[in-house]
Design an enzyme around this catalytic site. Structure first.
Site, PDB file in Angstrom:
ATOM      1  N   GLU A 168       0.821  -1.207   0.000  1.00 57.22           N
ATOM      2  CA  GLU A 168       0.000   0.000   0.000  1.00 57.22           C
ATOM      3  C   GLU A 168       0.855   1.257   0.000  1.00 57.22           C
ATOM      4  O   GLU A 168       1.912   1.314   0.624  1.00 57.22           O
ATOM      5  CB  GLU A 168      -0.933  -0.015   1.214  1.00 57.22           C
ATOM      6  CG  GLU A 168      -1.962  -1.120   1.091  1.00 57.22           C
ATOM      7  CD  GLU A 168      -2.955  -1.163   2.245  1.00 57.22           C
ATOM      8  OE1 GLU A 168      -4.147  -1.339   1.972  1.00 57.22           O
ATOM      9  OE2 GLU A 168      -2.550  -1.033   3.404  1.00 57.22           O
ATOM     10  N   CYS A 216       3.338   8.593   1.353  1.00 57.99           N
ATOM     11  CA  CYS A 216       3.835   7.647   2.350  1.00 57.99           C
ATOM     12  C   CYS A 216       4.131   6.333   1.630  1.00 57.99           C
ATOM     13  O   CYS A 216       3.240   5.678   1.104  1.00 57.99           O
ATOM     14  CB  CYS A 216       2.759   7.485   3.425  1.00 57.99           C
ATOM     15  SG  CYS A 216       3.228   6.370   4.734  1.00 57.99           S
ATOM     16  N   CYS A 225       6.230  -6.889   7.756  1.00 53.50           N
ATOM     17  CA  CYS A 225       7.356  -6.389   8.566  1.00 53.50           C
ATOM     18  C   CYS A 225       7.840  -7.527   9.447  1.00 53.50           C
ATOM     19  O   CYS A 225       7.027  -8.306   9.945  1.00 53.50           O
ATOM     20  CB  CYS A 225       6.873  -5.207   9.422  1.00 53.50           C
ATOM     21  SG  CYS A 225       8.225  -4.329  10.252  1.00 53.50           S
ATOM     22  N   CYS A 281       5.772  -4.579  16.470  1.00 54.16           N
ATOM     23  CA  CYS A 281       5.349  -3.548  17.409  1.00 54.16           C
ATOM     24  C   CYS A 281       3.870  -3.797  17.736  1.00 54.16           C
ATOM     25  O   CYS A 281       3.064  -4.010  16.824  1.00 54.16           O
ATOM     26  CB  CYS A 281       5.555  -2.169  16.806  1.00 54.16           C
ATOM     27  SG  CYS A 281       7.269  -1.928  16.278  1.00 54.16           S
ATOM     28  N   CYS A 310       0.899  -1.754  16.089  1.00 58.16           N
ATOM     29  CA  CYS A 310       0.949  -1.519  14.640  1.00 58.16           C
ATOM     30  C   CYS A 310       0.303  -2.666  13.884  1.00 58.16           C
ATOM     31  O   CYS A 310       0.636  -3.833  14.094  1.00 58.16           O
ATOM     32  CB  CYS A 310       2.406  -1.370  14.209  1.00 58.16           C
ATOM     33  SG  CYS A 310       2.595  -1.235  12.419  1.00 58.16           S
ATOM     34  N   GLY A 342       6.618  -1.751   6.601  1.00 63.67           N
ATOM     35  CA  GLY A 342       7.982  -2.264   6.658  1.00 63.67           C
ATOM     36  C   GLY A 342       8.982  -1.360   7.357  1.00 63.67           C
ATOM     37  O   GLY A 342       8.712  -0.205   7.655  1.00 63.67           O
ATOM     38  N   GLU A 343      10.141  -1.952   7.649  1.00 64.51           N
ATOM     39  CA  GLU A 343      11.228  -1.245   8.330  1.00 64.51           C
ATOM     40  C   GLU A 343      12.304  -0.912   7.276  1.00 64.51           C
ATOM     41  O   GLU A 343      13.041  -1.812   6.825  1.00 64.51           O
ATOM     42  CB  GLU A 343      11.788  -2.135   9.448  1.00 64.51           C
ATOM     43  CG  GLU A 343      13.090  -1.664  10.057  1.00 64.51           C
ATOM     44  CD  GLU A 343      13.106  -0.192  10.461  1.00 64.51           C
ATOM     45  OE1 GLU A 343      12.268   0.228  11.270  1.00 64.51           O
ATOM     46  OE2 GLU A 343      13.959   0.548   9.937  1.00 64.51           O
ATOM     47  N   SER A 349      11.824   6.821   8.233  1.00 62.09           N
ATOM     48  CA  SER A 349      11.400   6.523   9.595  1.00 62.09           C
ATOM     49  C   SER A 349      11.874   5.134   9.988  1.00 62.09           C
ATOM     50  O   SER A 349      11.712   4.177   9.235  1.00 62.09           O
ATOM     51  CB  SER A 349       9.867   6.585   9.684  1.00 62.09           C
ATOM     52  OG  SER A 349       9.441   6.209  10.973  1.00 62.09           O
ATOM     53  N   SER A 386      10.762   6.134  15.593  1.00 63.76           N
ATOM     54  CA  SER A 386       9.513   5.724  16.238  1.00 63.76           C
ATOM     55  C   SER A 386       9.834   5.381  17.691  1.00 63.76           C
ATOM     56  O   SER A 386      10.176   4.248  18.007  1.00 63.76           O
ATOM     57  CB  SER A 386       8.920   4.510  15.523  1.00 63.76           C
ATOM     58  OG  SER A 386       8.580   4.871  14.204  1.00 63.76           O
ATOM     59  N   LEU A 387       9.740   6.367  18.538  1.00 63.13           N
ATOM     60  CA  LEU A 387      10.204   6.198  19.925  1.00 63.13           C
ATOM     61  C   LEU A 387       9.134   5.539  20.804  1.00 63.13           C
ATOM     62  O   LEU A 387       9.330   4.466  21.338  1.00 63.13           O
ATOM     63  CB  LEU A 387      10.626   7.565  20.478  1.00 63.13           C
ATOM     64  CG  LEU A 387      11.324   7.531  21.822  1.00 63.13           C
ATOM     65  CD1 LEU A 387      12.646   6.778  21.759  1.00 63.13           C
ATOM     66  CD2 LEU A 387      11.556   8.954  22.343  1.00 63.13           C
ATOM     67  N   HIS A 388       8.043   6.218  21.011  1.00 63.31           N
ATOM     68  CA  HIS A 388       6.826   5.682  21.647  1.00 63.31           C
ATOM     69  C   HIS A 388       6.927   5.360  23.133  1.00 63.31           C
ATOM     70  O   HIS A 388       5.898   5.096  23.762  1.00 63.31           O
ATOM     71  CB  HIS A 388       6.297   4.440  20.916  1.00 63.31           C
ATOM     72  CG  HIS A 388       6.103   4.645  19.446  1.00 63.31           C
ATOM     73  ND1 HIS A 388       5.509   5.754  18.916  1.00 63.31           N
ATOM     74  CD2 HIS A 388       6.449   3.876  18.384  1.00 63.31           C
ATOM     75  CE1 HIS A 388       5.484   5.659  17.590  1.00 63.31           C
ATOM     76  NE2 HIS A 388       6.055   4.547  17.248  1.00 63.31           N
ATOM     77  N   ASN A 416      -4.123   5.077  16.077  1.00 63.05           N
ATOM     78  CA  ASN A 416      -5.137   4.706  15.097  1.00 63.05           C
ATOM     79  C   ASN A 416      -5.553   3.268  15.336  1.00 63.05           C
ATOM     80  O   ASN A 416      -4.716   2.372  15.277  1.00 63.05           O
ATOM     81  CB  ASN A 416      -4.583   4.857  13.672  1.00 63.05           C
ATOM     82  CG  ASN A 416      -4.388   6.313  13.316  1.00 63.05           C
ATOM     83  OD1 ASN A 416      -5.286   7.130  13.466  1.00 63.05           O
ATOM     84  ND2 ASN A 416      -3.182   6.658  12.869  1.00 63.05           N
ATOM     85  N   CYS A 470      -1.494   6.084   9.909  1.00 69.30           N
ATOM     86  CA  CYS A 470      -0.283   5.442  10.439  1.00 69.30           C
ATOM     87  C   CYS A 470      -0.624   4.122  11.104  1.00 69.30           C
ATOM     88  O   CYS A 470      -1.495   4.072  11.970  1.00 69.30           O
ATOM     89  CB  CYS A 470       0.342   6.272  11.552  1.00 69.30           C
ATOM     90  SG  CYS A 470       0.947   7.825  11.046  1.00 69.30           S
TER      91      CYS A 470
HETATM   92  N1  SAH Z   1       8.843   0.665  10.387  1.00 70.57           N
HETATM   93  C1  SAH Z   1       9.131   2.046  10.385  1.00 70.57           C
HETATM   94  C2  SAH Z   1       8.367   2.771   9.334  1.00 70.57           C
HETATM   95  C3  SAH Z   1       6.850   2.719   9.499  1.00 70.57           C
HETATM   96  S1  SAH Z   1       6.386   4.287   9.977  1.00 70.57           S
HETATM   97  C4  SAH Z   1       8.880   2.612  11.764  1.00 70.57           C
HETATM   98  O1  SAH Z   1       8.294   1.910  12.583  1.00 70.57           O
HETATM   99  O2  SAH Z   1       9.316   3.735  12.012  1.00 70.57           O
HETATM  100  C5  SAH Z   1       4.844   4.120  10.653  1.00 70.57           C
HETATM  101  C6  SAH Z   1       4.711   5.038  11.850  1.00 70.57           C
HETATM  102  O3  SAH Z   1       3.394   4.880  12.365  1.00 70.57           O
HETATM  103  C7  SAH Z   1       5.666   4.658  12.941  1.00 70.57           C
HETATM  104  O4  SAH Z   1       6.054   5.768  13.693  1.00 70.57           O
HETATM  105  C8  SAH Z   1       4.794   3.754  13.768  1.00 70.57           C
HETATM  106  O5  SAH Z   1       5.309   3.592  15.042  1.00 70.57           O
HETATM  107  C9  SAH Z   1       3.482   4.475  13.724  1.00 70.57           C
HETATM  108  N2  SAH Z   1       2.333   3.606  14.016  1.00 70.57           N
HETATM  109  C10 SAH Z   1       2.257   2.279  13.872  1.00 70.57           C
HETATM  110  N3  SAH Z   1       1.030   1.837  14.244  1.00 70.57           N
HETATM  111  C11 SAH Z   1       0.321   2.912  14.611  1.00 70.57           C
HETATM  112  C12 SAH Z   1      -1.028   3.098  15.049  1.00 70.57           C
HETATM  113  N4  SAH Z   1      -1.854   2.079  15.149  1.00 70.57           N
HETATM  114  N5  SAH Z   1      -1.427   4.353  15.329  1.00 70.57           N
HETATM  115  C13 SAH Z   1      -0.591   5.395  15.162  1.00 70.57           C
HETATM  116  N6  SAH Z   1       0.686   5.286  14.745  1.00 70.57           N
HETATM  117  C14 SAH Z   1       1.145   4.056  14.470  1.00 70.57           C
HETATM  118 FE1  SF4 Z   2       7.200  -2.675  11.531  1.00 69.64          FE
HETATM  119 FE2  SF4 Z   2       7.262   0.013  11.911  1.00 69.64          FE
HETATM  120 FE3  SF4 Z   2       4.990  -1.395  12.284  1.00 69.64          FE
HETATM  121 FE4  SF4 Z   2       6.994  -1.658  13.997  1.00 69.64          FE
HETATM  122  S1  SF4 Z   2       5.813   0.216  13.606  1.00 69.64           S
HETATM  123  S2  SF4 Z   2       5.771  -3.345  13.130  1.00 69.64           S
HETATM  124  S3  SF4 Z   2       8.750  -1.510  12.655  1.00 69.64           S
HETATM  125  S4  SF4 Z   2       6.072  -1.114  10.359  1.00 69.64           S
END
Ligand code: SAH
Ligand code: SF4
Length: 398
Positions: free
Chosen positions: A116, A129, A136, A140, A143, A200-201, A232, A254-256, A331, A374
């Site tokens: 996508e 995007c 992936c 996480c 995600c 993906g990463e 990212s 992507s710290l979180h 989300n 996201c």
């Molecule tokens: N794998 C890489 C690139 C994907 S970026 C990474 O993790 O950075 C996607 C972004 O959306 C990341 O910052 C991820 O942490 C965030 N994300 C993933 N799931 C989400 C969700 N359900 N709601 C909001 N942000 C989310």
């Molecule tokens: Fe993969 Fe990024 Fe989603 Fe983590 S947040 S599962 S690294 S796509």
């Protein structure tokens, strides 16, 4: 020509198939031309001509390359393809966000794969995007992509093709007609920014992402400044210096979470590269300044990582790093084990961060109704059941 030309950066074409030219570096493109008999003295000049047609004009037919001789055009058409990925679905959200589901060849995955790409128009800019992998390897917990098993890396061709295809569908190439059936906004906004924030990463597919982003930022083609491209990562710390030195785009992390115990759970790669290691890598990212900051993404999970004490710890953690903080309202997706923080809490959290002098925009969720926001991207074999999608559509903000 030897298929090695194409396999350097991607999936080998199946026997009898034409090799793609999209996704080759300038040097590889010149090699490809030599391979079909273009004389050495012309190879670089011809490669530049092709580059212009491929990436500036976006043509998909060799016949359109009017400054290339007919015999050479025919030879090119006989050996190579400029084919775009197949669009399986094009969706447009009530907020103008659009999402394309693209089908790509199996490339070793057994059957064709789907990926996508999302376009987000905003005041004064349009962001694409882009995905780097199908699925992936990381998991996480918040995600949706993380629940899809990793299928395969995308090739440089497939990463660049997402940009070209989006520009096709938006009528965003100079002199281009918008294809029939494409959904086009009245304002006709263009792609001005790219974020590697799809599926993906990207740092686990380093070579192909690098090749693709060097093409996207090449001034004679797609010509997006590196400052308008953001990579990212979930925190592949050892690859961050290479990303800075060899790609040189903006960086998002992507710290979180601000504590290892919690980040271990939310972003499991943290067990391998804990927060201190990640921060060390960030501090040495080349070219950082107040005008060129790292973005730290922080998803707001109710009762999990959204206390004001954590906001203060976040400020402490980022001390000395030119940073901005993107607060992302979580989300939802079916079966997700989290809820989005209350709006007041998100604002209070942002206040703490703002008062410490960091820009901390709260990212307005975009395209939730078409599952383009996201962390909602997921494709192919494990797509959601229709009943689940309908349930979410009734209450997309639940
Ligand atoms: N794998 C890489 C690139 C994907 S970026 C990474 O993790 O950075 C996607 C972004 O959306 C990341 O910052 C991820 O942490 C965030 N994300 C993933 N799931 C989400 C969700 N359900 N709601 C909001 N942000 C989310
Ligand atoms: Fe993969 Fe990024 Fe989603 Fe983590 S947040 S599962 S690294 S796509």
């Amino acid at each position: 020509m030897s298929t090695a030309l194409a396999t350097d950066v991607g999936v080998a074409p199946a026997a009898g198939e034409k090799a793609p030219l999209i996704g080759l570096s300038r040097a590889a493109l010149a090699d490809a031309l030599r391979g079909i008999g273009v004389p050495e003295a012309q190879a670089r000049m011809r490669a530049s001509q092709l580059w212009h047609w491929l990436y500036f004009r976006g043509v998909t037919d060799f016949a359109a390359m009017t400054n290339v001789s007919k015999p050479l055009r025919d030879r090119l058409a006989g050996c190579f393809t400029l084919k775009r990925p197949e669009v399986v679905a094009e969706q447009i959200s009530v907020d103008g966000t659009r999402k394309w589901l693209l089908r790509l060849p199996a490339g070793g995955a057994g059957r064709p794969v789907e990926v996508e790409t999302v376009y987000i128009p905003e005041e004064g800019r349009g962001t694409l995007c882009v995905s780097s992998q199908v699925g992936c390897t990381l998991t996480c917990t918040f995600c949706h992509t993380g629940t899809q098993r990793m299928v395969r890396n995308l090739t440089a061709e497939e990463i660049v093709a997402q940009i070209l295809l989006a520009r096709d569908r938006l009528g965003d190439f100079p002199d281009a007609e918008t294809p029939q059936g494409a959904i086009v906004t009245i304002e006709g906004r263009l792609i001005s920014n790219i974020v590697m924030m799809g599926m993906g990463e990207p740092l686990y597919n380093f070579d192909n992402v690098k090749e693709a982003l060097l093409i996207a930022s090449d001034g004679d083609g797609i010509a997006l400044s590196r400052r308008r491209i953001t990579l990212s990562t979930s925190g592949v710390a050892p690859m961050i210096p290479r990303a800075g030195a060899e790609i040189g785009t903006m960086l998002a992390i992507s710290l979180h979470a601000v504590r290892d115990d919690l980040r271990d759970e939310l972003v499991p790669i943290n067990r391998k590269y804990p927060i201190t290691k990640l921060m060390e890598a960030c501090r040495t990212y080349p070219g950082l300044s107040n005008a060129r900051r790292i973005t730290f993404e922080y998803v707001m999970l109710k009762g999990v990582n959204d206390s004001l004490a954590e906001a203060k710890d976040l400020v402490r953690l980022l001390k000395g790093i030119p940073a901005k903080i993107n607060l992302i309202p979580f989300n939802p997706w079916p079966g997700a084990p989290y809820e989005c923080s209350d709006w007041e809490r998100i604002e209070a959290f942002a206040d703490v961060v703002n008062r410490a002098g960091y820009a901390s925009p709260i990212r307005t969720p975009r395209g939730r109704d078409i599952f383009a926001a996201c962390g909602q991207l997921k494709s192919a074999s494990e797509r959601m059941r229709k009943s689940e999608r309908e349930l979410m559509a009734v209450n997309p903000l639940q």
